[in-house]
Design an enzyme around this catalytic site. Structure first.
Site, PDB file in Angstrom:
ATOM      1  N   SER A 122       0.818  -1.212   0.000  1.00  0.00           N
ATOM      2  CA  SER A 122       0.000   0.000   0.000  1.00  0.00           C
ATOM      3  C   SER A 122       0.849   1.258   0.000  1.00  0.00           C
ATOM      4  O   SER A 122       0.318   2.356  -0.165  1.00  0.00           O
ATOM      5  CB  SER A 122      -0.913   0.020   1.237  1.00  0.00           C
ATOM      6  OG  SER A 122      -0.134   0.016   2.419  1.00  0.00           O
ATOM      7  N   ASN A 194      -3.943   7.137  -1.273  1.00  0.00           N
ATOM      8  CA  ASN A 194      -3.323   7.654  -0.054  1.00  0.00           C
ATOM      9  C   ASN A 194      -2.699   9.035  -0.252  1.00  0.00           C
ATOM     10  O   ASN A 194      -2.630   9.826   0.683  1.00  0.00           O
ATOM     11  CB  ASN A 194      -2.277   6.672   0.467  1.00  0.00           C
ATOM     12  CG  ASN A 194      -2.922   5.435   1.077  1.00  0.00           C
ATOM     13  OD1 ASN A 194      -4.032   5.506   1.590  1.00  0.00           O
ATOM     14  ND2 ASN A 194      -2.240   4.308   1.011  1.00  0.00           N
TER      15      ASN A 194
END
Length: 651
Positions: A122, A194
């Site tokens: 991620s 993100n």
């Protein structure tokens, strides 16, 4: 290698993410081998999959036998055994670069030469992970979101040496497992979701730290005024305050004092029982709608929009990919690029410049691409172009619907908000209105409406999207329904799944309605203290008996497709496997029919429904007289006499 060559998939990890990915891949029909470092971990992961499949089957969310899906999943501990015959490998190890590099170095030796090697990281660099192999061109990032079974988004990330062939295969693979991929074309920190999500919590934390806002005010404003699913502090408590802290620390970004205080105290959110809110000795989030009246929401959103502009300007991702990512991965009501166009990019730029001049803080420095857009006159919707085009040059980009006009004249419209069960937001309704008003009726023979995904036609109005709607504005939200109802060509609602509230009202505005047997219908508005809008009360009264219409509205209960057909709400209720064929039969009959006669028939029947019988008969006679002299009527008469199919041309 092409997608059809992918038969066996190896998933390296059996924890929450690993077994979730293995389950999704097996549901798509692939043979999967799931591996972890200990037999107990693998067994627990397998048992979790079995439990999940049973729950999905019980709820009717899958139509496969859980045992059949499980039969496609093998387990292993030995890495060589796991990947020996794998065509596609998905690594789901903990987020440590040294560990991932070690795994990929082993994969380089153990996996077949043709295998694609994907990392579910991620935040870590795909380029650095790939450098541990002798085949970095076959390494790609595939960032799933938690939990994989429920979350639709997967970011497909290029490393510096990832080939288009590899990324495109990964993209196609994601689509094949019924997920939505977006390309992240450069290996930037935070990827897309993100990167854009970061300022949501960061800027709010600075505002509270500097005494310009309260925690409750920030959360209330972003949820109740702007429609976000959670406020920034509530979200941070859920994910863990330390997670965002370490991301900022690793990126070398300043830490807001309030964040540092929470980390130093060990108050990290829900997992410790206390964060920005109390969970062990309190009820969690305490904010209420009125708490956020004075909060500067644009300050937070301008920073998110600025991050999006950096990504677009640096060719990391398109505006469409960013908005899709934030909707599916972040639960945003709409993407930051679309929202920016609505606000006006000049307004956003002015906000950033003012903050930058006042504070000197680098986080407010406007992105070059944002400046370029404004200076070129692409300032958003009102200007006809911004991140997107709005018809100023003869075209328009739609965010919430897909459409295609085929060579037969069938305009297929798909409501594209599956993450919100295709709920009708103001923007989606405006897009439907624009599409139909912009369509050339001479080229259209029929319009079909359906919902994206496999759960809903449309589950209603997006209440969260009406946060700042004034009562006087709400009185005008029926324009879309009237546009659909008055469109001169026949309209057909293809209903598969929930058809509730505003979605039900859209279906009733169509001329014909065909539904799968497991679809559900209803007007739940009364349970919210509202009544159906969009003509729902009036169309229901005209289609049904008074008592049935009032039962639907007053009780707010759902009825199944069989009852809806019995009552006369829909034309057909059919089994799922027959659905497409029955819809095709209806469409074929309409498309092959005489366009002018169908238009007149629709007008006469709609207008006559609200008139007296005498007035309706006059409308009918006028329509008949209008049609008798058309070329289509001559063609229909000749074809009948010659015992052949007519070929109507709309003249």
């Amino acid at each position: 290698m092409e997608l059809g060559d992918v038969q066996r998939v190896a998933v390296l990890g059996a924890g929450n993410m690993g077994h979730g990915i293995a389950e999704v891949v097996a549901l798509a029909g692939y043979d999967v081998r799931m591996r972890d470092i200990e037999e107990d971990i693998v067994r627990e992961g397998y048992e979790s999959i079995a439990w999940s499949l049973e729950k999905l089957a019980e709820k009717g969310l899958i139509d496969q036998d859980p045992e059949e899906v499980l039969s496609r999943i093998d387990t292993a501990v030995d890495l060589g055994e796991t990947v020996a015959d794998a065509d596609f490998v998905v690594e789901v190890a903990p987020e440590r670069m040294d560990l991932k590099r070690e795994i990929f170095a082993e994969l380089d030796d153990l996996a077949p030469e043709h295998a694609i090697l994907a990392s579910n990281t991620s935040s870590l660099s795909i380029t650095e992970i790939a450098s541990a192999t002798s085949r970095p061109e076959q390494v790609v990032g595939m960032h799933f979101f938690n939990p994989p079974v429920k979350m639709d988004l997967v970011e497909v990330i290029y490393g510096e040496r990832t080939t288009d062939e590899t990324a495109e295969l990964a993209y196609a693979f994601v689509e094949s497992i019924d997920k939505t991929p977006i390309y992240v074309r450069k290996d930037v920190n935070g990827f897309v979701v993100n990167s854009v999500l970061g300022p949501f919590g960061d800027e709010a934390a600075w505002m509270v730290s500097e005494g310009e806002a309260t925690i409750e005010g920030a959360d209330a404003a972003m949820v109740h005024r702007k429609g976000y699913p959670m406020g920034p502090f509530e979200l941070s408590d859920l994910t863990g305050i330390d997670i965002g802290y370490h991301v900022r620390k690793e990126a070398g970004k300043p830490i807001p004092p309030i964040v540092q205080e929470k980390v130093d105290a060990g108050d990290l959110g829900r997992k410790t029982g206390r964060g920005y809110y109390e969970y062990e000795e309190g009820d969690g989030p305490t904010y209420e709608p009125g708490d956020g009246e004075g909060f500067d929401t644009l300050r937070v959103e301008a920073r998110m929009i600025n991050e999006a502009a950096k990504l677009v300007g640096n060719d990391v991702a398109t505006a469409e990919a960013i908005d899709t990512g934030m909707r599916l991965g972040g639960g945003y009501p709409e993407g930051p690029c679309r929202r920016a166009d609505k606000y006006g990019l000049d307004t956003v730029l002015d906000k950033l410049r003012t903050l930058h001049e006042e504070t000197g803080e680098a986080r407010y420095e406007p992105a070059d691409y944002l400046v370029e857009l404004v200076e070129s006159g692409r300032t958003g919707e009102e200007a006809g172009a911004g991140f997107y085009d709005y018809g100023g040059d003869g075209g328009r980009d739609y965010q919430f619907l897909n459409h295609e006009l085929d060579d037969r004249g069938v305009l297929a419209v798909e409501l594209d908000r599956p993450e919100r069960l295709n709920a009708l937001s103001q923007d989606l309704m405006e897009e439907i209105t624009h599409l139909l008003n912009d369509a050339d009726a001479e080229e259209v023979r029929c319009v079909t409406f359906e919902g994206a995904g496999d759960r809903a036609f449309s589950a209603g109005a997006d209440i969260g999207g009406f946060g700042e709607l004034r009562p006087t504005d709400a009185m005008d939200v029926t324009e879309m329904f009237e546009t659909v109802a008055s469109f001169p060509r026949p309209t057909i609602a293809k209903i598969d799944g929930y058809c509730l509230g505003g979605g039900h009202e859209l279906a009733l505005a169509c001329d014909l309605r065909i539904a799968t047997a497991d679809s559900e219908f209803g007007f739940p508005e009364i349970t919210l203290g509202l009544i159906p809008g969009g003509g729902g009360t009036q169309r229901a009264m005209r289609m049904l008996t008074e008592c049935r219409a009032k039962e639907l509205v007053f009780r707010g209960n759902r009825i199944d497709a069989e009852r809806a057909e019995e009552w006369g709400l829909i034309n057909r209720a059919v089994d799922g496997e027959e659905f497409d064929d029955v819809v095709a039969e209806f469409v074929d009959d309409v498309v092959e029919g005489p366009p002018i006669a169908l238009e007149v028939a629709k007008s006469v029947m709609d207008e006559g429904a609200d008139a007296s019988l005498d007035a309706g008969l006059k409308l009918e006679s006028q329509g008949f007289g209008l049609l008798i002299s058309t070329d289509d009527a001559a063609e229909g008469t000749a074809a009948f006499a010659e015992k052949r199919d007519p070929e109507f041309e709309g003249r």
